[in-house]
Design a protein around this motif. Structure first.
Motif, PDB file in Angstrom:
ATOM      1  N   GLU A  32       0.327 -44.465 -10.206  1.00 21.22           N
ATOM      2  CA  GLU A  32       1.507 -45.251  -9.856  1.00 21.22           C
ATOM      3  C   GLU A  32       2.079 -44.653  -8.576  1.00 21.22           C
ATOM      4  O   GLU A  32       2.331 -43.448  -8.518  1.00 21.22           O
ATOM      5  CB  GLU A  32       2.558 -45.183 -10.962  1.00 21.22           C
ATOM      6  CG  GLU A  32       2.126 -45.786 -12.279  1.00 21.22           C
ATOM      7  CD  GLU A  32       3.058 -45.435 -13.426  1.00 21.22           C
ATOM      8  OE1 GLU A  32       4.002 -44.653 -13.195  1.00 21.22           O
ATOM      9  OE2 GLU A  32       2.841 -45.911 -14.548  1.00 21.22           O
ATOM     10  N   LEU A  33       2.265 -45.483  -7.570  1.00 20.28           N
ATOM     11  CA  LEU A  33       2.797 -45.022  -6.289  1.00 20.28           C
ATOM     12  C   LEU A  33       4.116 -45.748  -6.026  1.00 20.28           C
ATOM     13  O   LEU A  33       4.153 -46.790  -5.365  1.00 20.28           O
ATOM     14  CB  LEU A  33       1.793 -45.293  -5.155  1.00 20.28           C
ATOM     15  CG  LEU A  33       0.382 -44.721  -5.346  1.00 20.28           C
ATOM     16  CD1 LEU A  33      -0.486 -45.039  -4.126  1.00 20.28           C
ATOM     17  CD2 LEU A  33       0.425 -43.212  -5.599  1.00 20.28           C
ATOM     18  N   PRO A  34       5.231 -45.218  -6.522  1.00 21.12           N
ATOM     19  CA  PRO A  34       6.511 -45.918  -6.405  1.00 21.12           C
ATOM     20  C   PRO A  34       7.049 -46.019  -4.990  1.00 21.12           C
ATOM     21  O   PRO A  34       8.042 -46.737  -4.775  1.00 21.12           O
ATOM     22  CB  PRO A  34       7.447 -45.100  -7.308  1.00 21.12           C
ATOM     23  CG  PRO A  34       6.795 -43.769  -7.456  1.00 21.12           C
ATOM     24  CD  PRO A  34       5.324 -44.016  -7.367  1.00 21.12           C
ATOM     25  N   ALA A  35       6.420 -45.334  -4.016  1.00 23.58           N
ATOM     26  CA  ALA A  35       6.845 -45.506  -2.626  1.00 23.58           C
ATOM     27  C   ALA A  35       6.506 -46.915  -2.131  1.00 23.58           C
ATOM     28  O   ALA A  35       7.080 -47.380  -1.142  1.00 23.58           O
ATOM     29  CB  ALA A  35       6.177 -44.459  -1.736  1.00 23.58           C
ATOM     30  N   ARG A  36       5.608 -47.598  -2.811  1.00 18.72           N
ATOM     31  CA  ARG A  36       5.263 -48.979  -2.450  1.00 18.72           C
ATOM     32  C   ARG A  36       6.189 -49.958  -3.162  1.00 18.72           C
ATOM     33  O   ARG A  36       6.564 -49.714  -4.319  1.00 18.72           O
ATOM     34  CB  ARG A  36       3.814 -49.295  -2.849  1.00 18.72           C
ATOM     35  CG  ARG A  36       2.763 -48.359  -2.308  1.00 18.72           C
ATOM     36  CD  ARG A  36       1.381 -48.724  -2.860  1.00 18.72           C
ATOM     37  NE  ARG A  36       1.364 -48.649  -4.324  1.00 18.72           N
ATOM     38  CZ  ARG A  36       0.342 -49.071  -5.062  1.00 18.72           C
ATOM     39  NH1 ARG A  36      -0.733 -49.598  -4.487  1.00 18.72           N
ATOM     40  NH2 ARG A  36       0.386 -48.961  -6.383  1.00 18.72           N
ATOM     41  N   PRO A  37       6.532 -51.069  -2.536  1.00 15.09           N
ATOM     42  CA  PRO A  37       7.261 -52.108  -3.267  1.00 15.09           C
ATOM     43  C   PRO A  37       6.459 -52.551  -4.484  1.00 15.09           C
ATOM     44  O   PRO A  37       5.249 -52.786  -4.389  1.00 15.09           O
ATOM     45  CB  PRO A  37       7.384 -53.241  -2.233  1.00 15.09           C
ATOM     46  CG  PRO A  37       7.277 -52.565  -0.905  1.00 15.09           C
ATOM     47  CD  PRO A  37       6.326 -51.428  -1.115  1.00 15.09           C
ATOM     48  N   TYR A  38       7.101 -52.615  -5.644  1.00 15.64           N
ATOM     49  CA  TYR A  38       6.489 -53.002  -6.913  1.00 15.64           C
ATOM     50  C   TYR A  38       5.472 -51.974  -7.415  1.00 15.64           C
ATOM     51  O   TYR A  38       4.634 -52.288  -8.261  1.00 15.64           O
ATOM     52  CB  TYR A  38       5.824 -54.386  -6.801  1.00 15.64           C
ATOM     53  CG  TYR A  38       6.727 -55.433  -6.196  1.00 15.64           C
ATOM     54  CD1 TYR A  38       7.769 -55.989  -6.934  1.00 15.64           C
ATOM     55  CD2 TYR A  38       6.563 -55.837  -4.867  1.00 15.64           C
ATOM     56  CE1 TYR A  38       8.615 -56.925  -6.374  1.00 15.64           C
ATOM     57  CE2 TYR A  38       7.408 -56.774  -4.299  1.00 15.64           C
ATOM     58  CZ  TYR A  38       8.435 -57.313  -5.054  1.00 15.64           C
ATOM     59  OH  TYR A  38       9.279 -58.237  -4.500  1.00 15.64           O
ATOM     60  N   GLY A  39       5.564 -50.740  -6.937  1.00 18.24           N
ATOM     61  CA  GLY A  39       4.623 -49.718  -7.353  1.00 18.24           C
ATOM     62  C   GLY A  39       5.163 -48.753  -8.383  1.00 18.24           C
ATOM     63  O   GLY A  39       4.473 -47.809  -8.768  1.00 18.24           O
ATOM     64  N   ASP A  40       6.394 -48.953  -8.854  1.00 16.86           N
ATOM     65  CA  ASP A  40       7.013 -48.026  -9.806  1.00 16.86           C
ATOM     66  C   ASP A  40       6.608 -48.373 -11.235  1.00 16.86           C
ATOM     67  O   ASP A  40       5.982 -49.399 -11.507  1.00 16.86           O
ATOM     68  CB  ASP A  40       8.532 -48.084  -9.671  1.00 16.86           C
ATOM     69  CG  ASP A  40       9.060 -49.485  -9.970  1.00 16.86           C
ATOM     70  OD1 ASP A  40       9.565 -49.700 -11.076  1.00 16.86           O
ATOM     71  OD2 ASP A  40       8.934 -50.360  -9.088  1.00 16.86           O
ATOM     72  N   MET A  41       6.994 -47.522 -12.183  1.00 17.45           N
ATOM     73  CA  MET A  41       6.565 -47.680 -13.569  1.00 17.45           C
ATOM     74  C   MET A  41       7.116 -48.952 -14.216  1.00 17.45           C
ATOM     75  O   MET A  41       6.429 -49.589 -15.025  1.00 17.45           O
ATOM     76  CB  MET A  41       6.957 -46.451 -14.399  1.00 17.45           C
ATOM     77  CG  MET A  41       8.427 -46.164 -14.477  1.00 17.45           C
ATOM     78  SD  MET A  41       8.824 -44.618 -15.386  1.00 17.45           S
ATOM     79  CE  MET A  41       8.582 -45.156 -17.082  1.00 17.45           C
ATOM     80  N   LEU A  42       8.340 -49.351 -13.876  1.00 15.50           N
ATOM     81  CA  LEU A  42       8.890 -50.571 -14.459  1.00 15.50           C
ATOM     82  C   LEU A  42       8.171 -51.799 -13.937  1.00 15.50           C
ATOM     83  O   LEU A  42       7.858 -52.730 -14.693  1.00 15.50           O
ATOM     84  CB  LEU A  42      10.387 -50.667 -14.170  1.00 15.50           C
ATOM     85  CG  LEU A  42      11.271 -49.652 -14.881  1.00 15.50           C
ATOM     86  CD1 LEU A  42      12.709 -49.800 -14.417  1.00 15.50           C
ATOM     87  CD2 LEU A  42      11.184 -49.799 -16.397  1.00 15.50           C
ATOM     88  N   SER A  43       7.870 -51.809 -12.650  1.00 16.97           N
ATOM     89  CA  SER A  43       7.156 -52.949 -12.071  1.00 16.97           C
ATOM     90  C   SER A  43       5.752 -53.061 -12.637  1.00 16.97           C
ATOM     91  O   SER A  43       5.227 -54.168 -12.831  1.00 16.97           O
ATOM     92  CB  SER A  43       7.097 -52.820 -10.550  1.00 16.97           C
ATOM     93  OG  SER A  43       8.391 -52.831  -9.986  1.00 16.97           O
ATOM     94  N   ARG A  44       5.114 -51.912 -12.917  1.00 17.54           N
ATOM     95  CA  ARG A  44       3.787 -51.941 -13.533  1.00 17.54           C
ATOM     96  C   ARG A  44       3.851 -52.590 -14.906  1.00 17.54           C
ATOM     97  O   ARG A  44       2.977 -53.378 -15.279  1.00 17.54           O
ATOM     98  CB  ARG A  44       3.244 -50.507 -13.617  1.00 17.54           C
ATOM     99  CG  ARG A  44       1.886 -50.337 -14.277  1.00 17.54           C
ATOM    100  CD  ARG A  44       0.753 -51.027 -13.536  1.00 17.54           C
ATOM    101  NE  ARG A  44       0.639 -50.691 -12.144  1.00 17.54           N
ATOM    102  CZ  ARG A  44      -0.059 -49.653 -11.659  1.00 17.54           C
ATOM    103  NH1 ARG A  44      -0.637 -48.796 -12.469  1.00 17.54           N
ATOM    104  NH2 ARG A  44      -0.163 -49.477 -10.347  1.00 17.54           N
ATOM    105  N   ALA A  45       4.903 -52.283 -15.675  1.00 18.20           N
ATOM    106  CA  ALA A  45       5.059 -52.910 -16.987  1.00 18.20           C
ATOM    107  C   ALA A  45       5.329 -54.407 -16.848  1.00 18.20           C
ATOM    108  O   ALA A  45       4.768 -55.228 -17.590  1.00 18.20           O
ATOM    109  CB  ALA A  45       6.186 -52.237 -17.768  1.00 18.20           C
ATOM    110  N   VAL A  46       6.187 -54.761 -15.910  1.00 17.98           N
ATOM    111  CA  VAL A  46       6.480 -56.180 -15.668  1.00 17.98           C
ATOM    112  C   VAL A  46       5.201 -56.933 -15.304  1.00 17.98           C
ATOM    113  O   VAL A  46       5.004 -58.088 -15.696  1.00 17.98           O
ATOM    114  CB  VAL A  46       7.539 -56.306 -14.559  1.00 17.98           C
ATOM    115  CG1 VAL A  46       7.584 -57.719 -13.990  1.00 17.98           C
ATOM    116  CG2 VAL A  46       8.908 -55.899 -15.091  1.00 17.98           C
ATOM    117  N   ALA A  47       4.313 -56.274 -14.585  1.00 19.06           N
ATOM    118  CA  ALA A  47       3.067 -56.913 -14.156  1.00 19.06           C
ATOM    119  C   ALA A  47       2.186 -57.311 -15.332  1.00 19.06           C
ATOM    120  O   ALA A  47       1.442 -58.290 -15.246  1.00 19.06           O
ATOM    121  CB  ALA A  47       2.301 -55.984 -13.218  1.00 19.06           C
TER     122      ALA A  47
END
Length: 325
Positions: A32-47
């Motif tokens: 997980e690379l949260p420096a990218r837009p949508y790269g954080d742990m919450l966005s990964r779950a949303v995906a």
């Protein structure tokens, strides 16, 4: 002994990190690379939430009340980024055989973070939080199946991240007004939703807290627990001891995520010393998985994070030698 990381890393180059992780640790993982837009742990779950529509508001992710066909632009972007990461993994892990770890935000942390369509957290609504957990479980099953298709030689392990569960259990999650707290959830209730996300693959639960609710994790079907050893208090260590003696795998966070890098003896000492003080079997110590204390996204640079990952194997060797002493 075995080593791995806990998910997040600094920087934005998924290709370079995938190359590094396939060599640097014994259990590689999808970074997980949260420096990218949508790269954080919450966005990964949303995906992976293929049955619920979610959009991104200034305060964070929010359920829209719609079904998947109405997924927002932000949710589609999160899915697109995940698909791109899987493309990279499939390419670079071609022919790979062995363990491979995926990380996903757990149902309770998600419920304490994602908002309902009309405000407040999903945690406030019993039905909504179950719907969210069921959608997460279904999406995780699809995600695991997709990774198995792309990397057929992988022995998948799922890491469920639950940093928010201690606050949920303690009734410490603020309401939308900020004047009150959401009602606490009891242990059986926590187990009920957690158990939905432990069936797709062998699962460990990661929670950095002074006393992570390890009993809830194991009752929910987790085969491993990941903890930050520097945070554990005495009751926390006692829960670790009980779980380890019952056959639960311990993922021991021994390398700090920031600050000066310790040598392997310094990093190994808290684990070895407490193991001996608790009278635990030295043979069980050899089965501990050595990890950083938490995710490494806050490391000052990718090079610094790589140095912390490189240290893990040296620590593992030191711990194994201590177990034999």
């Amino acid at each position: 002994m075995t080593t791995t990381g806990l998910g997040s890393l600094p920087g934005d180059d998924i290709r370079e990190w995938t190359k590094v992780l396939l060599e640097a640790v014994d259990i590689p993982f999808l970074a997980e690379l949260p420096a990218r837009p949508y790269g954080d742990m919450l966005s990964r779950a949303v995906a992976v939430l293929t049955e619920l529509a979610v959009d991104l508001q200034p305060a964070g992710w929010r359920l829209t009340g719609g079904s998947d066909p109405r997924a927002s632009l932000d949710q589609r972007r999160a899915r697109s980024l995940l698909a791109e990461d899987l493309d990279v993994l499939e390419e670079l892990a071609d022919g790979y055989t062995g363990p491979l770890k995926l990380q996903l935000t757990g149902p309770w942390t998600l419920a304490a973070t994602v908002e309902l369509p009309r405000g407040d957290k999903v945690l406030a609504d019993h039905g909504a939080r179950r719907d969210l957990a069921e959608a997460l479980a279904l999406g995780l099953g699809d995600h695991v199946a997709e990774v198995r298709r792309r990397v057929p030689g992988a022995e998948l392990v799922v890491q469920v991240d639950e940093p928010g569960l201690p606050a949920v259990l303690a009734g410490a999650v603020p309401t939308a007004s900020g004047w009150g707290k959401h009602r606490s959830v009891d242990g059986p209730g926590a187990v009920e939703l957690l158990s939905l996300v432990t069936t797709a693959a062998p699962t460990l639960v990661h929670c950095c807290a002074v006393r992570p609710p390890i009993e809830a994790f194991t009752k929910a079907g987790a085969v491993g627990v990941a903890v930050d050893l520097s945070q554990l208090n005495e009751p926390g260590w006692e829960q670790v001891a009980v779980a380890v003696e019952a056959g639960t795998a311990l993922y021991a966070g021994v390398v700090p995520t920031t600050g000066p890098l310790p040598n392997q003896e310094q990093a190994a000492d808290p684990l070895v010393r407490r193991w001996r003080e608790l009278g635990l079997d030295p043979e069980l110590l050899k089965k501990v998985v050595i990890t950083p204390a938490c995710g490494l996204a806050a490391a000052p640079s990718p090079a610094d994070a790589q140095a912390r990952l490189a240290l893990l194997r040296r620590i593992a060797e030191t711990v194994a030698e201590a177990a034999d002493a």
